[in-house]
Enzyme design. Structure first.
Site, PDB file in Angstrom:
ATOM      1  N   ASP A 179       1.217 -10.735  -5.052  1.00  0.00           N
ATOM      2  CA  ASP A 179       1.838  -9.965  -6.122  1.00  0.00           C
ATOM      3  C   ASP A 179       3.272 -10.428  -6.307  1.00  0.00           C
ATOM      4  O   ASP A 179       3.624 -11.553  -5.933  1.00  0.00           O
ATOM      5  CB  ASP A 179       1.799  -8.473  -5.727  1.00  0.00           C
ATOM      6  CG  ASP A 179       1.711  -7.552  -6.935  1.00  0.00           C
ATOM      7  OD1 ASP A 179       2.719  -7.429  -7.649  1.00  0.00           O
ATOM      8  OD2 ASP A 179       0.641  -6.955  -7.155  1.00  0.00           O
ATOM      9  N   HIS A 212       6.937  -4.264  -9.246  1.00  0.00           N
ATOM     10  CA  HIS A 212       5.478  -4.224  -9.234  1.00  0.00           C
ATOM     11  C   HIS A 212       4.905  -4.384  -7.831  1.00  0.00           C
ATOM     12  O   HIS A 212       4.045  -3.603  -7.402  1.00  0.00           O
ATOM     13  CB  HIS A 212       4.912  -5.300 -10.160  1.00  0.00           C
ATOM     14  CG  HIS A 212       3.459  -5.148 -10.452  1.00  0.00           C
ATOM     15  ND1 HIS A 212       2.484  -5.663  -9.617  1.00  0.00           N
ATOM     16  CD2 HIS A 212       2.804  -4.539 -11.470  1.00  0.00           C
ATOM     17  CE1 HIS A 212       1.292  -5.378 -10.103  1.00  0.00           C
ATOM     18  NE2 HIS A 212       1.454  -4.703 -11.234  1.00  0.00           N
ATOM     19  N   SER A 359      -3.454  -2.187 -12.040  1.00  0.00           N
ATOM     20  CA  SER A 359      -2.717  -2.749 -10.906  1.00  0.00           C
ATOM     21  C   SER A 359      -2.680  -1.779  -9.741  1.00  0.00           C
ATOM     22  O   SER A 359      -2.697  -2.190  -8.572  1.00  0.00           O
ATOM     23  CB  SER A 359      -1.269  -3.077 -11.320  1.00  0.00           C
ATOM     24  OG  SER A 359      -1.172  -4.353 -11.894  1.00  0.00           O
TER      25      SER A 359
END
Length: 412
Positions: A179, A212, A359
């Site tokens: 990620d 994120h 996600s």
């Protein structure tokens, strides 16, 4: 396995280490670089199968030390001159005696023409385009400030994870989180990440605490029982965090990756025997990544990937056969539906926020799978899948509880 597949797979093991110059990896995240004009090329080089000291590259953790052979360096530059390309970075693979090179096609020259010419060159083994991938999170719908409590964790509560933690926490299950970066100093993540490696371009301020990646990590592994935050689905799993993506702009949730950085991370995840790989991202079908993922699946690795919303981005790798596709809503996809709306999780700088998107559904599935594998490490992917979803493909609480009680999947 064909030699070309071996080349593409093993060439990545030395990606971090040796370079023909000091440019290259440090430019991967440069917004001025046109990634669409970059190609991965391999060619045979028997002279590199020697134990030589490598050159450490700026801004990158070196995993293995290699050095290009003088012949390989000359050959890479010769190919650049012959095909009118710019050499970005070169790295050797001692196991196969192969050099891998990242080239950039100059503006004004058709990309298809360059690819065709390279593929017709008898001294070249493989040619691969560099693709772009996007993470699948959406901006927060609600800001929570500094009021993070477990009772606000919608997915954690809906799945009944608190009832499972007395018997399983994912202990000993290795999960590769590929990620954006993770805030390793976040109070709910400190000590929870067993291994961190940056395989993407480092930002100018050297701040790897991308939003994120930190948010996905919190869903999966936030520290339980410390009285200051939330609880992860599998808080005692061994999390290997690979920073393969970088923010589209400073302080943005949106982030992107490419074939080069994702292949680096996947290769490392495989070498480190990850039992689960979490990919909260999506993009176009990619030949090199496909080979690496098929290698992972053949090893029995559980690969979990987020499903994009229709019209958002391409559906790879979630659409690859054998990969567990995860979405936050039905959307007509054949995979698993997991909690992904208003998910309270960690964000950089000791903060928490609500996130939405597939996600954040994907790490719910990865976490529950780790809980199952701690109890039954011998179970195969198909066995786990029978317990991860109900008849409606929705991730539910009673199935993991059945596994915790010692029940086995149908068909045993």
């Amino acid at each position: 396995m064909k030699l070309s597949t071996q080349i593409l797979l093993l060439c990545l093991s030395g990606l971090l280490a040796a370079c023909a110059g000091t440019t290259g990896l440090s430019r991967l995240g440069d917004s001025a670089v046109n990634e669409d004009r970059r190609l991965l090329v391999t060619f045979a080089d028997r002279s590199i199968a020697r134990n030589l000291q490598g050159n450490q590259q700026d801004n990158y953790q070196v995993v293995e030390q290699y050095r290009n052979s003088s012949w390989g360096g000359r050959k890479a530059n010769e190919l650049a001159d012959r095909h009118r390309l710019k050499l970005v970075i070169q790295w050797p693979v001692t196991e196969l005696g192969v050099s891998c090179v990242l080239y950039e096609v100059p503006e004004g020259r058709p990309l298809s023409q360059a690819i065709q010419a390279l593929r017709q060159d008898p001294s070249i083994s493989t040619v691969q385009a560099l693709h772009r991938f996007e993470v699948l999170g959406q901006p927060p719908a609600l800001v929570s400030g500094n009021d993070p409590y477990r009772h606000l964790q919608a997915g954690f509560q809906a799945l009944g994870i608190a009832d499972l933690h007395p018997v399983t926490t994912g202990r000993g299950i290795r999960i590769a989180l590929i990620d954006a970066g993770v805030d390793l100093d976040h109070p709910d993540l400190k000590g929870q990440i067993k291994y961190f490696e940056n395989v993407a371009a480092e930002p100018a301020d050297h701040n790897l605490a991308d939003i994120h990646g930190t948010a996905v990590a919190g869903v999966l592994a936030a520290h339980p029982g410390n009285g200051i935050g939330i609880t992860g689905i599998a808080p005692e799993a061994e999390i290997l965090a690979f920073r393969a993506c970088w923010p589209s702009k400073p302080d943005a949730l949106a982030a992107h990756c490419n074939s080069f950085t994702l292949a680096l991370a996947l290769n490392q995840a495989l070498k480190m025997d990850s039992r689960i790989i979490n990919l909260s991202l999506s993009g176009p079908d990619d030949p090199l990544l496909r080979q690496l993922l098929e290698k992972a699946l053949a090893k029995g690795t559980l690969v979990i990937a987020a499903v994009p919303k229709k019209g958002q981005v391409d559906g790879f790798p979630a659409n690859l056969s054998g990969v567990v596709a995860v979405g936050e809503d039905s959307s007509g996809h054949p995979g698993i539906i997991a909690p992904g709306k208003d998910i309270l999780t960690t964000v950089p700088h000791q903060a928490y926020d609500f996130m939405t998107g597939s996600s954040f559904a994907a790490p719910h599935v990865a976490g529950v799978a780790a809980l199952l594998l701690q109890l039954h490490p011998e179970w195969r992917t198909a066995d786990i899948m029978r317990l991860l979803r109900s008849g409606s493909n929705t991730l539910t609480a009673h199935l993991p509880k059945a596994a915790a009680a010692g029940k086995k999947p149908d068909g045993f």
